[in-house]
Design an enzyme around this catalytic site. Structure first.
Site, short mmCIF file in Angstrom:
data_model
loop_
_atom_site.label_atom_id
_atom_site.label_comp_id
_atom_site.label_asym_id
_atom_site.label_seq_id
_atom_site.Cartn_x
_atom_site.Cartn_y
_atom_site.Cartn_z
N GLU A 1 43.33 36.58 50.21
CA GLU A 1 44.49 37.40 49.83
C GLU A 1 44.80 38.39 50.95
OE1 GLU A 1 44.44 40.88 48.49
OE2 GLU A 1 42.33 41.19 48.02
N LYS B 1 37.52 45.82 40.42
CA LYS B 1 37.39 47.07 41.16
C LYS B 1 36.86 48.18 40.26
CE LYS B 1 41.34 46.73 43.54
NZ LYS B 1 41.47 45.30 43.81
N1 PSU Z 1 40.25 43.74 46.98
C1 PSU Z 1 40.03 44.72 47.89
N2 PSU Z 1 41.06 45.58 48.15
C2 PSU Z 1 42.29 45.45 47.54
C3 PSU Z 1 42.52 44.41 46.60
C4 PSU Z 1 41.44 43.59 46.35
O1 PSU Z 1 38.92 44.83 48.43
O2 PSU Z 1 43.19 46.22 47.84
C5 PSU Z 1 43.89 44.20 45.95
C6 PSU Z 1 43.94 42.75 45.48
O3 PSU Z 1 45.02 42.16 46.15
C7 PSU Z 1 44.18 42.82 44.00
C8 PSU Z 1 44.97 44.06 43.91
O4 PSU Z 1 44.82 41.68 43.51
O5 PSU Z 1 44.26 44.94 44.78
C9 PSU Z 1 45.13 44.55 42.48
O6 PSU Z 1 46.30 45.29 42.38
P1 PSU Z 1 46.98 45.58 40.95
O7 PSU Z 1 45.98 46.42 40.21
O8 PSU Z 1 48.25 46.34 41.27
O9 PSU Z 1 47.25 44.27 40.31
#
Ligand code: PSU
Ligand code: MN
Length: 303
Positions: A28, A159
């Site tokens: 990603e 996360k």
């Molecule tokens: N993993 C990381 N850093 C990030 C992300 C994932 O180490 O910034 C990103 C991924 O792309 C994940 C996103 O899909 O954060 C989630 O964002 P949201 O909560 O807006 O869906």
């Protein structure tokens, strides 16, 4: 390969590997455009790609550049995403718009998975997936896309900024297996463990690949393969930084797609960059594990 109608372009090494059934690893790109600060983001992206290549796997970082869905990026293109100028963060609901409106975007796990899934790329690596934020009003599109895309997503758990018990419950409800790689506990991205027991654990990639093949035979969701970071923050340091970051987000009224990047940046500030170092290392480690998994899956397919 260029298709004007679809505005899709695969790098040559990616399309060749796909045509020959050789392993490809989707990466990603929202972590490059919005997750990590410059220049750590660029270095991490390049290190993750090199990790895959050194294992004989073709890395395919996915992003949208000037409205074209791109699968496989060169250094200059990664640099462009990393610089952040004029780069948006695209999840699934943005995909049609960013292509039609000729935007440049880093793609979240959800958007990357949607694209990879359509192209038959079955393994994706990331740092941590999105999930349910505390309070229950904000749930990442990552969860729903995982629910209907048959792929393996290698990460270090959801996360740490999320409501982890709620996120795990949702994954169960959505039929997305969460499998510990050499661990019984759900890792929490910046932290080695969350205190939440995982339903299943495997200790080798043959078993992981077998589990996945069987899962995809009966169900069409993703399988999460999770491993903890090896340089995790202490639970106390993480808790303190997280509470501060959340209160800052409330004060600033941050919401929607800005929330995850905002929280990650505040945690980095509060831990004086230690969270960035954890994030960098786990992304490269996950790319390595995912590349080895992609090889194992490709071998089993050839047998
Ligand atoms: N993993 C990381 N850093 C990030 C992300 C994932 O180490 O910034 C990103 C991924 O792309 C994940 C996103 O899909 O954060 C989630 O964002 P949201 O909560 O807006 O869906
Ligand atoms: Mn969200």
């Amino acid at each position: 390969v260029t298709s004007n109608q679809l505005a899709l372009r695969l790098r040559d090494d990616v399309s060749q590997a796909l045509a020959e059934g050789r392993p490809v690893l989707a990466l990603e790109s929202a972590f490059v455009s919005h997750g990590l600060p410059f220049p750590v983001n660029r270095e991490t992206a390049l290190a993750a790609q090199n990790e895959a290549r050194s294992l004989g796997v073709v890395p395919a970082m996915i992003a949208v550049l000037d409205g074209v869905v791109r699968v496989g990026l060169d250094e200059a293109e990664i640099e462009r995403l990393a610089s952040g100028r004029g780069v948006v963060k695209a999840s699934c609901w943005d995909l049609g718009a960013v292509t039609a409106l000729r935007q440049t975007a880093g793609t979240t796990v959800a958007a990357t998975l949607a694209i990879a899934g359509r192209l038959g790329i079955r393994v994706l690596a990331t740092g941590g997936i999105g999930g349910a934020h505390p309070g229950g009003r904000d749930v990442s599109a990552d969860l729903w896309t995982l629910a209907h895309t048959p792929a393996a997503v290698v990460c270090s758990g959801p996360k740490a900024i999320l409501d982890l018990p709620q996120t795990l419950e949702m994954l169960e409800g959505l039929g997305v297996p969460v499998v510990g790689y050499g661990t019984d506990e759900l890792p929490a991205f910046f932290a080695a463990s969350s205190g939440l027991a995982l339903p299943w654990r495997v200790d080798d990639l043959d078993t992981a690949a077998q589990l996945m093949r069987s899962h995809w035979h009966w169900h069409s969701s993703s399988v999460l393969l999770v491993q903890p970071p090896d340089n995790a923050l202490s639970p106390e340091e993480l808790r303190e930084a997280l509470q501060w970051a959340e209160s800052e987000a409330r004060l600033a009224g941050v919401r929607g797609r800005e929330l995850t990047p905002f929280l990650l940046a505040r945690i980095a500030e509060r831990t004086q960059g230690r969270s960035v170092e954890v994030n960098r290392r786990l992304l490269v480690a996950n790319a390595g594990l995912a590349a080895r998994l992609a090889k194992t899956l490709a071998q089993r397919k050839a047998e």
